[in-house]
Motif scaffolding. Sequence first.
Motif, PDB file in Angstrom:
ATOM      1  N   SER A 139      -8.342  12.370  -9.660  1.00  0.00           N
ATOM      2  CA  SER A 139      -9.498  11.483  -9.764  1.00  0.00           C
ATOM      3  C   SER A 139     -10.604  12.099  -8.915  1.00  0.00           C
ATOM      4  O   SER A 139     -10.439  12.283  -7.704  1.00  0.00           O
ATOM      5  N   TYR A 140     -11.712  12.439  -9.552  1.00  0.00           N
ATOM      6  CA  TYR A 140     -12.774  13.194  -8.890  1.00  0.00           C
ATOM      7  C   TYR A 140     -13.198  12.512  -7.594  1.00  0.00           C
ATOM      8  O   TYR A 140     -13.479  11.308  -7.577  1.00  0.00           O
ATOM      9  N   CYS A 141     -13.265  13.299  -6.517  1.00  0.00           N
ATOM     10  CA  CYS A 141     -13.384  12.702  -5.186  1.00  0.00           C
ATOM     11  C   CYS A 141     -14.406  13.437  -4.335  1.00  0.00           C
ATOM     12  O   CYS A 141     -14.104  14.475  -3.727  1.00  0.00           O
ATOM     13  N   ASN A 142     -15.628  12.910  -4.288  1.00  0.00           N
ATOM     14  CA  ASN A 142     -16.645  13.467  -3.396  1.00  0.00           C
ATOM     15  C   ASN A 142     -16.230  13.345  -1.935  1.00  0.00           C
ATOM     16  O   ASN A 142     -16.395  14.286  -1.149  1.00  0.00           O
ATOM     17  N   SER A 143     -15.686  12.184  -1.578  1.00  0.00           N
ATOM     18  CA  SER A 143     -15.355  11.916  -0.181  1.00  0.00           C
ATOM     19  C   SER A 143     -14.407  12.965   0.380  1.00  0.00           C
ATOM     20  O   SER A 143     -14.529  13.385   1.542  1.00  0.00           O
ATOM     21  N   GLY A 144     -13.441  13.383  -0.441  1.00  0.00           N
ATOM     22  CA  GLY A 144     -12.447  14.339   0.034  1.00  0.00           C
ATOM     23  C   GLY A 144     -13.038  15.663   0.453  1.00  0.00           C
ATOM     24  O   GLY A 144     -12.539  16.318   1.382  1.00  0.00           O
ATOM     25  N   PHE A 145     -14.118  16.093  -0.207  1.00  0.00           N
ATOM     26  CA  PHE A 145     -14.715  17.378   0.154  1.00  0.00           C
ATOM     27  C   PHE A 145     -15.502  17.299   1.450  1.00  0.00           C
ATOM     28  O   PHE A 145     -15.658  18.304   2.148  1.00  0.00           O
ATOM     29  N   THR A 146     -15.976  16.107   1.793  1.00  0.00           N
ATOM     30  CA  THR A 146     -16.598  15.954   3.104  1.00  0.00           C
ATOM     31  C   THR A 146     -15.537  16.076   4.202  1.00  0.00           C
ATOM     32  O   THR A 146     -15.789  16.646   5.266  1.00  0.00           O
ATOM     33  N   VAL A 147     -14.336  15.564   3.928  1.00  0.00           N
ATOM     34  CA  VAL A 147     -13.222  15.749   4.874  1.00  0.00           C
ATOM     35  C   VAL A 147     -12.915  17.231   5.028  1.00  0.00           C
ATOM     36  O   VAL A 147     -12.710  17.736   6.143  1.00  0.00           O
ATOM     37  N   LEU A 148     -12.894  17.971   3.926  1.00  0.00           N
ATOM     38  CA  LEU A 148     -12.654  19.425   4.006  1.00  0.00           C
ATOM     39  C   LEU A 148     -13.743  20.105   4.827  1.00  0.00           C
ATOM     40  O   LEU A 148     -13.459  21.032   5.605  1.00  0.00           O
ATOM     41  N   GLY A 149     -14.977  19.652   4.655  1.00  0.00           N
ATOM     42  CA  GLY A 149     -16.068  20.231   5.446  1.00  0.00           C
ATOM     43  C   GLY A 149     -15.874  20.004   6.930  1.00  0.00           C
ATOM     44  O   GLY A 149     -16.181  20.877   7.753  1.00  0.00           O
ATOM     45  N   ARG A 150     -15.332  18.843   7.292  1.00  0.00           N
ATOM     46  CA  ARG A 150     -15.070  18.565   8.704  1.00  0.00           C
ATOM     47  C   ARG A 150     -13.942  19.450   9.227  1.00  0.00           C
ATOM     48  O   ARG A 150     -13.988  19.907  10.378  1.00  0.00           O
ATOM     49  N   ILE A 151     -12.941  19.718   8.407  1.00  0.00           N
ATOM     50  CA  ILE A 151     -11.875  20.650   8.810  1.00  0.00           C
ATOM     51  C   ILE A 151     -12.472  22.016   9.109  1.00  0.00           C
ATOM     52  O   ILE A 151     -12.113  22.670  10.104  1.00  0.00           O
TER      53      ILE A 151
END
Length: 400
Positions: free
Chosen positions: A136-148
């Motif tokens: 399920s397409y997830c914008n929020s998840g890529f912001t988490v990756l950016g924080r990593i």
Amino acid sequence: MIDLAELIEEHGVVGAQLAVLTDGEIADVAAGELNAGTRAPVTTDSLFQIASITKVWTATLVQELANEGRLDLDRPARDILPDFRPVITPRQLLTHTSGIDGDLFHDTGSGDDAVERFVARLADAPQISPPGELWSYCNSGFTVLGRIVEVLRGKPFNTVLKERLAVPLGLTVATTYAEGAAVHAAVGHVDGQPVTDPGPESDWPAGSALAMSARDLLAFARMHLATPAFAIMREPQVSLPDFGYRSRWGLGWELHDYSGGLVVGHNGGNKGLSAYLRVAPERGVAIALVASGGRAQAVFDDVVANLFSELAGVRRAALPVPPADPEPVDVERVTGTYRCAGHEVVVTQAGHGRVLVRLDGDEREFVRLRDDALIAVEKPHTVLVLMNGLLHFGRAAVRI
């Protein structure tokens, strides 16, 4: 090269760039205006937001960390972000299978701490499905990756993106709204008018602001093709729901349904702006289209049919169309209200065995495509997939 000026005029696009990569060389063309108010012309050096294509850049920074042995894609993200409670992995975030509700947008400013503050507000993010179970397409998840990326590199996300990708490749990019405005980047257009409120920009790793020329976007794609360590990102990780075509997802890249060879890419859309990237790795061919306003999808479809397919020797699969004599929709099964972050879908009974679907205020009639799917009667023939109490339109919405 296609006559871009004629093509964008036909489809009401305000301004655009098209770039093509063949034999290691990039050719590009520009047409139209950056801003219908100022009438400034688009040049091949102009910058356009690439929107969600930014996710491939974020995924590349994550893959670099994995290649260096500094990040295990299959360990919980909270190993790096201890205050982040969902037990999900970077791989699940990269493949949109984390289960996190996808469009959680927060305005946490435009400072160096914007991503950190944004992810802090996702610490208890709701999950609509168990991790690893459903795409399920997830914008929020890529912001988490950016924080990593920020934590492991010890620098703000936009600084890392410039230092590790843009500068080594010699690319001109704008990573924030302010940087874009300073170089007169293209603005979005809705109904022919410039967008004056593009919305918050805090989720940079997901694609809120990154801007560049189509030529520089293809320089990034060319680097990917020349870097064996990034080939793993193009390997299939998960299949998408059956929207009437076969599509899979890699690590950041979508693997599109083409015959004749592998095609990867990504689309992007911000308010009044569109971006498209397609790469045929086995042929060394790629195209990038960036555009403002109008029917940009129609321009892209023309480019794929008459340029990319010819150069790469591939053909896009035919998109589904409504059956000539569809069976009636099982209204008891499908009618109701479905919700996910930022979206509401209301399905009600219509006449002649059809249903009326209102998605984010847009109402259209749908008919039965399969037992588990509906298709819009009029173009574009959007397909909605039904599964386990969810209605899937790219995002999975829960029946309430």
